[in-house]
Design a protein around this motif. Structure first.
Motif, PDB file in Angstrom:
ATOM      1  N   GLY A  32       0.813  -1.215   0.000  1.00  0.00           N
ATOM      2  CA  GLY A  32       0.000   0.000   0.000  1.00  0.00           C
ATOM      3  C   GLY A  32       0.843   1.259   0.000  1.00  0.00           C
ATOM      4  O   GLY A  32       0.568   2.212  -0.744  1.00  0.00           O
ATOM      5  N   LEU A  33       1.889   1.279   0.821  1.00  0.00           N
ATOM      6  CA  LEU A  33       2.770   2.442   0.855  1.00  0.00           C
ATOM      7  C   LEU A  33       3.506   2.621  -0.466  1.00  0.00           C
ATOM      8  O   LEU A  33       3.688   3.752  -0.944  1.00  0.00           O
ATOM      9  N   SER A  34       3.918   1.525  -1.069  1.00  0.00           N
ATOM     10  CA  SER A  34       4.597   1.599  -2.360  1.00  0.00           C
ATOM     11  C   SER A  34       3.666   2.145  -3.448  1.00  0.00           C
ATOM     12  O   SER A  34       4.074   2.976  -4.262  1.00  0.00           O
ATOM     13  N   LEU A  35       2.438   1.688  -3.457  1.00  0.00           N
ATOM     14  CA  LEU A  35       1.476   2.158  -4.456  1.00  0.00           C
ATOM     15  C   LEU A  35       1.125   3.631  -4.250  1.00  0.00           C
ATOM     16  O   LEU A  35       0.994   4.383  -5.215  1.00  0.00           O
ATOM     17  N   MET A  36       1.000   4.046  -2.991  1.00  0.00           N
ATOM     18  CA  MET A  36       0.719   5.456  -2.724  1.00  0.00           C
ATOM     19  C   MET A  36       1.896   6.331  -3.133  1.00  0.00           C
ATOM     20  O   MET A  36       1.719   7.420  -3.684  1.00  0.00           O
ATOM     21  N   SER A  37       3.105   5.855  -2.879  1.00  0.00           N
ATOM     22  CA  SER A  37       4.297   6.591  -3.277  1.00  0.00           C
ATOM     23  C   SER A  37       4.352   6.755  -4.795  1.00  0.00           C
ATOM     24  O   SER A  37       4.661   7.839  -5.308  1.00  0.00           O
ATOM     25  N   ALA A  38       4.059   5.697  -5.514  1.00  0.00           N
ATOM     26  CA  ALA A  38       4.056   5.762  -6.976  1.00  0.00           C
ATOM     27  C   ALA A  38       2.960   6.701  -7.484  1.00  0.00           C
ATOM     28  O   ALA A  38       3.166   7.437  -8.459  1.00  0.00           O
ATOM     29  N   ALA A  39       1.817   6.704  -6.831  1.00  0.00           N
ATOM     30  CA  ALA A  39       0.719   7.585  -7.244  1.00  0.00           C
ATOM     31  C   ALA A  39       1.085   9.052  -7.014  1.00  0.00           C
ATOM     32  O   ALA A  39       0.820   9.902  -7.876  1.00  0.00           O
ATOM     33  N   VAL A  40       1.715   9.351  -5.886  1.00  0.00           N
ATOM     34  CA  VAL A  40       2.133  10.728  -5.618  1.00  0.00           C
ATOM     35  C   VAL A  40       3.182  11.161  -6.638  1.00  0.00           C
ATOM     36  O   VAL A  40       3.138  12.279  -7.157  1.00  0.00           O
TER      37      VAL A  40
END
Length: 86
Positions: A32-40
């Motif tokens: 989840g943190l990785s996906l949020m980082s990529a989205a930002v």
């Protein structure tokens, strides 16, 4: 006479079950943190603040809007460094 065995007490008390659940939870959080980082990062590529990721919390429309924002053309010249510093 037919007896029904209570499987829930056997499964939930197992140390292996608890370990597997903890591992799954840790993998879920890291993903989840990785996906949020990529989205930002993708939002920054599109010239938008990373705070736009919070729109995903709006039911139904928020996820659609975020998907549209993430799919737009890259415009890195619009990104403002002050978005990161506050």
């Amino acid at each position: 006479e037919i007896t029904v065995r209570d499987w829930s007490s056997d499964v939930c008390s197992s140390d292996l079950t608890v370990t597997v659940l903890v591992v799954i939870f840790v993998v879920y959080i890291i993903s989840g943190l990785s996906l949020m980082s990529a989205a930002v990062r993708r939002l920054h590529d599109g010239g938008r603040s990373g705070a736009w990721i919070l729109i995903a919390f709006v039911p139904v429309a928020g996820g659609i809007i975020l998907l549209v924002l993430l799919a737009q053309e890259t415009r890195p010249w619009l990104w403002r460094p002050e978005w990161v510093t506050g």
